[in-house]
Enzyme design. Structure first.
Site, PDB file in Angstrom:
ATOM      1  N   ASP A  10     -61.659  15.646  -2.999  1.00  0.00           N
ATOM      2  CA  ASP A  10     -60.860  16.864  -3.164  1.00  0.00           C
ATOM      3  C   ASP A  10     -61.728  18.019  -2.681  1.00  0.00           C
ATOM      4  O   ASP A  10     -62.937  17.857  -2.448  1.00  0.00           O
ATOM      5  CB  ASP A  10     -60.482  17.065  -4.643  1.00  0.00           C
ATOM      6  CG  ASP A  10     -59.676  18.351  -4.865  1.00  0.00           C
ATOM      7  OD1 ASP A  10     -58.832  18.683  -4.010  1.00  0.00           O
ATOM      8  OD2 ASP A  10     -59.905  19.046  -5.874  1.00  0.00           O
ATOM      9  N   SER A  11     -61.111  19.202  -2.593  1.00  0.00           N
ATOM     10  CA  SER A  11     -61.887  20.380  -2.233  1.00  0.00           C
ATOM     11  C   SER A  11     -62.879  20.739  -3.338  1.00  0.00           C
ATOM     12  O   SER A  11     -63.810  21.495  -3.102  1.00  0.00           O
ATOM     13  CB  SER A  11     -60.944  21.564  -2.017  1.00  0.00           C
ATOM     14  OG  SER A  11     -60.268  21.830  -3.227  1.00  0.00           O
ATOM     15  N   CYS A  73     -56.071  15.529  -3.037  1.00  0.00           N
ATOM     16  CA  CYS A  73     -55.924  16.949  -2.718  1.00  0.00           C
ATOM     17  C   CYS A  73     -54.597  17.133  -2.000  1.00  0.00           C
ATOM     18  O   CYS A  73     -54.371  16.539  -0.939  1.00  0.00           O
ATOM     19  CB  CYS A  73     -57.084  17.368  -1.813  1.00  0.00           C
ATOM     20  SG  CYS A  73     -56.964  19.064  -1.207  1.00  0.00           S
ATOM     21  N   GLU A 152     -61.164  26.034 -11.024  1.00  0.00           N
ATOM     22  CA  GLU A 152     -62.512  25.713 -10.522  1.00  0.00           C
ATOM     23  C   GLU A 152     -63.568  26.538 -11.271  1.00  0.00           C
ATOM     24  O   GLU A 152     -64.681  26.082 -11.480  1.00  0.00           O
ATOM     25  CB  GLU A 152     -62.555  26.010  -9.017  1.00  0.00           C
ATOM     26  CG  GLU A 152     -63.719  25.407  -8.279  1.00  0.00           C
ATOM     27  CD  GLU A 152     -63.602  23.901  -8.007  1.00  0.00           C
ATOM     28  OE1 GLU A 152     -62.528  23.305  -8.209  1.00  0.00           O
ATOM     29  OE2 GLU A 152     -64.612  23.328  -7.591  1.00  0.00           O
ATOM     30  N   CYS A 186     -50.769  20.567  -6.407  1.00  0.00           N
ATOM     31  CA  CYS A 186     -52.207  20.715  -6.185  1.00  0.00           C
ATOM     32  C   CYS A 186     -52.888  20.031  -7.365  1.00  0.00           C
ATOM     33  O   CYS A 186     -52.463  20.202  -8.517  1.00  0.00           O
ATOM     34  CB  CYS A 186     -52.560  22.198  -6.136  1.00  0.00           C
ATOM     35  SG  CYS A 186     -54.328  22.541  -6.327  1.00  0.00           S
ATOM     36  N   HIS A 188     -55.496  20.597  -8.919  1.00  0.00           N
ATOM     37  CA  HIS A 188     -56.101  21.458  -9.941  1.00  0.00           C
ATOM     38  C   HIS A 188     -55.083  21.822 -11.036  1.00  0.00           C
ATOM     39  O   HIS A 188     -55.468  22.189 -12.141  1.00  0.00           O
ATOM     40  CB  HIS A 188     -56.623  22.760  -9.324  1.00  0.00           C
ATOM     41  CG  HIS A 188     -57.927  22.628  -8.587  1.00  0.00           C
ATOM     42  ND1 HIS A 188     -58.029  22.033  -7.354  1.00  0.00           N
ATOM     43  CD2 HIS A 188     -59.180  23.034  -8.916  1.00  0.00           C
ATOM     44  CE1 HIS A 188     -59.300  22.079  -6.950  1.00  0.00           C
ATOM     45  NE2 HIS A 188     -60.012  22.678  -7.873  1.00  0.00           N
TER      46      HIS A 188
HETATM   47  N1  DGL Z   1     -56.964  20.607  -5.253  1.00  0.00           N
HETATM   48  C1  DGL Z   1     -56.449  21.023  -3.999  1.00  0.00           C
HETATM   49  C2  DGL Z   1     -55.017  20.568  -3.794  1.00  0.00           C
HETATM   50  O1  DGL Z   1     -54.642  19.568  -4.382  1.00  0.00           O
HETATM   51  C3  DGL Z   1     -56.601  22.396  -3.487  1.00  0.00           C
HETATM   52  C4  DGL Z   1     -57.356  23.461  -4.097  1.00  0.00           C
HETATM   53  C5  DGL Z   1     -57.912  24.343  -3.013  1.00  0.00           C
HETATM   54  O2  DGL Z   1     -59.002  24.015  -2.563  1.00  0.00           O
HETATM   55  O3  DGL Z   1     -57.240  25.299  -2.610  1.00  0.00           O
HETATM   56  O4  DGL Z   1     -54.276  21.146  -3.060  1.00  0.00           O
END
Ligand code: DGL
Length: 274
Positions: A10-11, A73, A152, A186, A188
């Site tokens: 993931d990011s 992600c 985050e 997303c 997150h």
């Molecule tokens: N967790 C990521 C997603 O599922 C993105 C968060 C990000 O880096 O903007 O889209």
């Protein structure tokens, strides 16, 4: 039987929501998790940048000799999964399709809400797939640029004023549209599920894209005799950001201690072990 690890990226920390579900479903799997925290947020990057960063993430995991790659992600899946799939010698799985399939079969009134990053919304991958599977469904989409960075930074307590303000900024159109199902597009966002659910009402079903994808990956590995034959699991964590920050926020999310190794992602070694 395949005892190699499953690579997850993931990011940043959001993909832990997916990795956690995977570890729960498959307690004997070795998971290698990469959070590209240095480059987070992917959701604010261009498609080309997302492709390049995702490619580096993929190649880092391939160099670890994984048997499958889980793109945990929504942004990387929406913008780069097709390209990564062409380059990956092992099966690769994203979060969009499993989440869409669950949402399409869950909705009773035909109105789905989608919350995702700006880059996912721009790519339109979720909506295209929904309309391919069930053209009669209506989709109300909202980009929520503040959500992922708040999570985050460890800001996801439902009583935190910043969290409540962001919810009031993004969610009203979904409520107005009367959606009965919301895709948390997303990885997150499941950390904000309590506050989102409180606002939308308990009768609105929330679908975590990462958890839906973990279920579908688990089914694939079982059907294809690719599960581990070893007993007991372990998860290794790597981050391109600060290991201390990564471990601190991961502990808030997972409610247990983890330690992460720092990695500068290296270019893919074609002569490596794949
Ligand atoms: N967790 C990521 C997603 O599922 C993105 C968060 C990000 O880096 O903007 O889209």
């Amino acid at each position: 039987m395949d005892n190699r690890a499953i690579g997850v990226f993931d990011s940043g920390l959001g993909g832990l929501t997916a990795a956690q579900e995977l570890a729960y479903l498959m307690p004997d799997e070795h998971i290698i998790y990469l959070g590209d925290s240095y480059n987070m947020p992917y959701g604010e990057k261009s498609r080309n940048e997302i492709i390049e960063m995702s490619r580096s993430d993929l190649h880092f995991l391939l160099n670890k000799d994984v048997k499958a790659v889980f793109v945990a992600c929504g942004t990387a899946t929406s913008n780069a999964l097709d390209i990564l799939a062409e380059e990956s010698p092992v099966p690769i799985f994203g979060v969009v399709e499993p989440a869409v399939r669950e949402a399409v079969s869950s909705t009773g009134n035909g109105r789905i809400g989608l919350l995702a990053t700006r880059a996912s919304v721009k790519a339109g991958t979720y909506e295209r797939l929904i309309s391919r599977l069930s053209p009669e469904l209506s989709v109300t989409t909202r980009a929520c640029p503040k959500f992922a960075t708040m999570v985050e930074d460890g800001i996801f307590d439902k009583n935190d004023e910043r969290v409540r303000e962001a919810v009031l900024e993004y969610l009203p159109p979904l409520k107005l549209a009367g959606v009965d199902t919301v895709i948390l597009g997303c990885t997150h966002y499941p950390l904000l599920a309590d506050v989102i659910s409180e606002y939308m009402g308990s009768d609105v079903k929330l679908i975590s894209a990462g958890a839906a994808a973990a279920r579908s990956l688990c089914a694939y590995l079982k059907e294809n005799a690719m599960t581990s034959g070893k007993k007991g699991s372990k998860t290794e964590y790597y981050t391109t950001g600060q290991t201390g920050c990564f471990a601190y926020t991961a502990k808030l999310m997972l409610k247990r201690d983890i330690s992460a190794e720092l990695t500068g992602i290296e270019p893919f070694d074609k002569g490596g072990n794949i």
